[in-house]
Design an enzyme around this catalytic site. Sequence first.
Site, PDB file in Angstrom:
ATOM      1  N   GLY A  47       0.835  -1.210   0.000  1.00 32.22           N
ATOM      2  CA  GLY A  47       0.000   0.000   0.000  1.00 32.22           C
ATOM      3  C   GLY A  47       0.864   1.253   0.000  1.00 32.22           C
ATOM      4  O   GLY A  47       0.607   2.205   0.741  1.00 32.22           O
ATOM      5  N   LYS A  78      -6.637  -7.729  -7.238  1.00 34.47           N
ATOM      6  CA  LYS A  78      -7.829  -8.425  -7.703  1.00 34.47           C
ATOM      7  C   LYS A  78      -8.687  -7.486  -8.533  1.00 34.47           C
ATOM      8  O   LYS A  78      -8.616  -6.270  -8.358  1.00 34.47           O
ATOM      9  CB  LYS A  78      -8.652  -8.896  -6.500  1.00 34.47           C
ATOM     10  CG  LYS A  78      -7.935  -9.902  -5.657  1.00 34.47           C
ATOM     11  CD  LYS A  78      -8.835 -10.436  -4.584  1.00 34.47           C
ATOM     12  CE  LYS A  78      -9.764 -11.511  -5.157  1.00 34.47           C
ATOM     13  NZ  LYS A  78     -10.512 -12.197  -4.079  1.00 34.47           N
ATOM     14  N   HIS A  94      -0.892   2.788 -12.213  1.00 37.11           N
ATOM     15  CA  HIS A  94      -0.225   1.761 -13.030  1.00 37.11           C
ATOM     16  C   HIS A  94       1.235   2.173 -13.237  1.00 37.11           C
ATOM     17  O   HIS A  94       1.509   3.340 -13.539  1.00 37.11           O
ATOM     18  CB  HIS A  94      -0.951   1.638 -14.381  1.00 37.11           C
ATOM     19  CG  HIS A  94      -0.410   0.529 -15.207  1.00 37.11           C
ATOM     20  ND1 HIS A  94      -0.726  -0.794 -14.962  1.00 37.11           N
ATOM     21  CD2 HIS A  94       0.463   0.530 -16.249  1.00 37.11           C
ATOM     22  CE1 HIS A  94      -0.079  -1.558 -15.830  1.00 37.11           C
ATOM     23  NE2 HIS A  94       0.648  -0.775 -16.619  1.00 37.11           N
ATOM     24  N   ASP A 115      -6.790  -1.764 -16.916  1.00 36.58           N
ATOM     25  CA  ASP A 115      -5.938  -0.661 -17.377  1.00 36.58           C
ATOM     26  C   ASP A 115      -6.449   0.121 -18.588  1.00 36.58           C
ATOM     27  O   ASP A 115      -5.654   0.712 -19.314  1.00 36.58           O
ATOM     28  CB  ASP A 115      -4.516  -1.179 -17.706  1.00 36.58           C
ATOM     29  CG  ASP A 115      -3.888  -1.904 -16.536  1.00 36.58           C
ATOM     30  OD1 ASP A 115      -4.180  -1.512 -15.389  1.00 36.58           O
ATOM     31  OD2 ASP A 115      -3.121  -2.851 -16.762  1.00 36.58           O
TER      32      ASP A 115
HETATM   33  C1  GRF Z   1       2.567  -0.034  -7.671  1.00 39.03           C
HETATM   34  O1  GRF Z   1       3.732  -0.216  -8.363  1.00 39.03           O
HETATM   35  C2  GRF Z   1       1.414   0.289  -8.572  1.00 39.03           C
HETATM   36  O2  GRF Z   1       1.824   0.663  -9.809  1.00 39.03           O
HETATM   37  C3  GRF Z   1       0.614  -0.945  -8.630  1.00 39.03           C
HETATM   38  O3  GRF Z   1       0.872  -1.624  -7.413  1.00 39.03           O
HETATM   39  C4  GRF Z   1       2.130  -1.247  -6.945  1.00 39.03           C
HETATM   40  C5  GRF Z   1       2.100  -0.884  -5.499  1.00 39.03           C
HETATM   41  O4  GRF Z   1       2.037  -1.977  -4.731  1.00 39.03           O
HETATM   42  N1  GRF Z   1      -0.767  -0.660  -8.839  1.00 39.03           N
HETATM   43  P1  GRF Z   1       2.612  -1.911  -3.252  1.00 39.03           P
HETATM   44  O5  GRF Z   1       2.229  -0.617  -2.673  1.00 39.03           O
HETATM   45  O6  GRF Z   1       4.100  -2.037  -3.346  1.00 39.03           O
HETATM   46  O7  GRF Z   1       1.969  -3.080  -2.579  1.00 39.03           O
END
Ligand code: GRF
Length: 197
Positions: A13, A90, A108, A149
């Site tokens: 997160g 998910k 993304h 996406d």
């Molecule tokens: C990020 O790189 C983002 O682009 C994607 O999930 C990643 C973040 O995951 N949507 P986290 O915060 O390292 O768990």
Amino acid sequence: MQLNIGFLASHTGSSMRAIVEAITNKELIKSDVRVIISNNSNSFALNFARENKIHAFHISSITHKDEDRTICSTLLDHDVNLIILSGYMKKLGNVTLEKFNNRILNIHPALLPNFGGRGMYGKNVHEAVLKSGQSVSGATVHLVNSEYDVGRVIAQYQVPIMINDTVEILTERVKQCEQKLIVDVVKRLEDGSIQLD
Ligand code: GRF
């Protein structure tokens, strides 16, 4: 506009943490984190939420037979008006997608519309970008719908690709840019310079 944010995260997160930090620093002034939901009971995101006294729920298809409805009602119960997917691995269900149409953002780790779609997450994205020989990559914040996406792009930041980049180095550079980007997008939603409808 006042933003009541609900996060969905599967692991760290990291963008959620960047937003919480920006709220603490008063960089974001009209945002409130209402709830964090994770499908992973051991996620750092859930622990972070609990340590920071943010309402946190573990909701998955194993814990809840109707995962989609439970996610949607949890968000509604906490008055959420903006959902941010912070590394949520998910697909969201139709109940949540419909109820929060144009109110769900995803981050993304590349410049959409390129390097997106099924299977394009985490290191797969950066591997594909490096293989393609591009000179720039970056991060995209986009609206979420039922396909991976393809929702409307809200904002993008670019980062350069260096000659000796590895997947790990590029991942880190993009991650830092993602955190700045999402905080900037939330700030612009607060002041009305970005609108989601
Ligand atoms: C990020 O790189 C983002 O682009 C994607 O999930 C990643 C973040 O995951 N949507 P986290 O915060 O390292 O768990």
